[in-house]
Design a protein around this motif. Structure first.
Motif, PDB file in Angstrom:
ATOM      1  N   LEU A 171       0.829  -1.203   0.000  1.00  0.00           N
ATOM      2  CA  LEU A 171       0.000   0.000   0.000  1.00  0.00           C
ATOM      3  C   LEU A 171       0.869   1.260   0.000  1.00  0.00           C
ATOM      4  CD1 LEU A 171      -2.833   1.221   0.055  1.00  0.00           C
ATOM      5  CD2 LEU A 171      -2.750   1.082   2.557  1.00  0.00           C
ATOM      6  N   ILE A 172       1.975   1.240   0.722  1.00  0.00           N
ATOM      7  CA  ILE A 172       2.903   2.383   0.697  1.00  0.00           C
ATOM      8  C   ILE A 172       3.495   2.543  -0.704  1.00  0.00           C
ATOM      9  CG2 ILE A 172       5.147   3.201   1.539  1.00  0.00           C
ATOM     10  CD1 ILE A 172       4.341   2.098   4.297  1.00  0.00           C
ATOM     11  N   PHE A 173       3.832   1.432  -1.338  1.00  0.00           N
ATOM     12  CA  PHE A 173       4.312   1.480  -2.724  1.00  0.00           C
ATOM     13  C   PHE A 173       3.249   2.110  -3.627  1.00  0.00           C
ATOM     14  CE2 PHE A 173       4.710  -0.538  -6.927  1.00  0.00           C
ATOM     15  CZ  PHE A 173       6.016  -0.193  -7.248  1.00  0.00           C
ATOM     16  N   CYS A 174       1.993   1.706  -3.437  1.00  0.00           N
ATOM     17  CA  CYS A 174       0.890   2.271  -4.223  1.00  0.00           C
ATOM     18  C   CYS A 174       0.687   3.743  -3.899  1.00  0.00           C
ATOM     19  CB  CYS A 174      -0.394   1.493  -3.970  1.00  0.00           C
ATOM     20  SG  CYS A 174      -0.323  -0.217  -4.527  1.00  0.00           S
ATOM     21  N   ALA A 175       0.885   4.122  -2.636  1.00  0.00           N
ATOM     22  CA  ALA A 175       0.777   5.529  -2.248  1.00  0.00           C
ATOM     23  C   ALA A 175       1.862   6.350  -2.928  1.00  0.00           C
ATOM     24  CB  ALA A 175       0.874   5.665  -0.730  1.00  0.00           C
TER      25      ALA A 175
END
Length: 177
Positions: free
Chosen positions: A148-152
């Motif tokens: 999710l951090i990568f997607c953020a």
């Protein structure tokens, strides 16, 4: 540079989304088999039911990042939709930095001990005939929030590009900055 980075991260996220979609099909087949076996043969396996929940959890955990990439996440649309693309980008950047990232980091930090306790105790299902290695499914919590951090990061790049006047599908060289 940011356009190339956005395209690369888009491909990675879409690949994870494809795997998640495939897992959804596997889960549907698993549920169909379980229902068929239960009502036709009066035979139900605990591990099949647990596997359904594990598959569902993975789909939800990783699907969140995929939804963020495709702007399919929940927000107050009746206000947001009336704004210009640049104002939306500012709100998205602010929300990502001050809400999404701290929450994701908090979940990662809070779930590491949870996973390690499960791993060191070699936790198994409490139900007879249940699945072993419970730590594998629990490990998906911090891993999915790392995703999710990568997607953020991808979402931030996209919104920075929007502020710069560059939309998806337009080459960076075509836009005057």
């Amino acid at each position: 540079m940011l356009i190339k980075l956005e395209k690369i991260t888009d491909k990675i996220i879409d690949f994870v989304g494809l795997i998640t979609a495939f897992l959804l099909i596997v889960m549907i087949l698993n549920v169909a088999y379980d229902v068929f076996a239960r009502y036709i043969f009066h035979d139900s396996k605990v591990y099949m039911q647990e596997l359904e929940w594990h598959e569902f959890a993975i789909i939800m955990l990783y699907g969140t990042g995929y939804a963020l990439r495709h702007n399919a996440h929940v927000r107050v649309d009746f206000l947001y939709d009336r704004l210009s693309n640049k104002k939306k980008a500012i709100i998205n950047i602010f929300g990502t930095i001050f809400f999404l990232l701290p929450l994701a980091l908090l979940v990662i930090y809070g779930s590491i001990d949870f996973v390690m306790d499960s791993y060191t105790s070699n936790e198994i299902s409490p139900d007879p005939g249940g699945l072993p290695y419970r730590w594998i499914i629990k490990a998906q919590i911090p891993l999915s929030f790392i995703f999710l951090i990568f997607c953020a990061f991808n979402f931030l790049i996209h919104n920075i590009n929007t502020l710069r006047g560059i939309e998806r599908g337009i080459k960076e060289e075509e836009v005057e900055v």
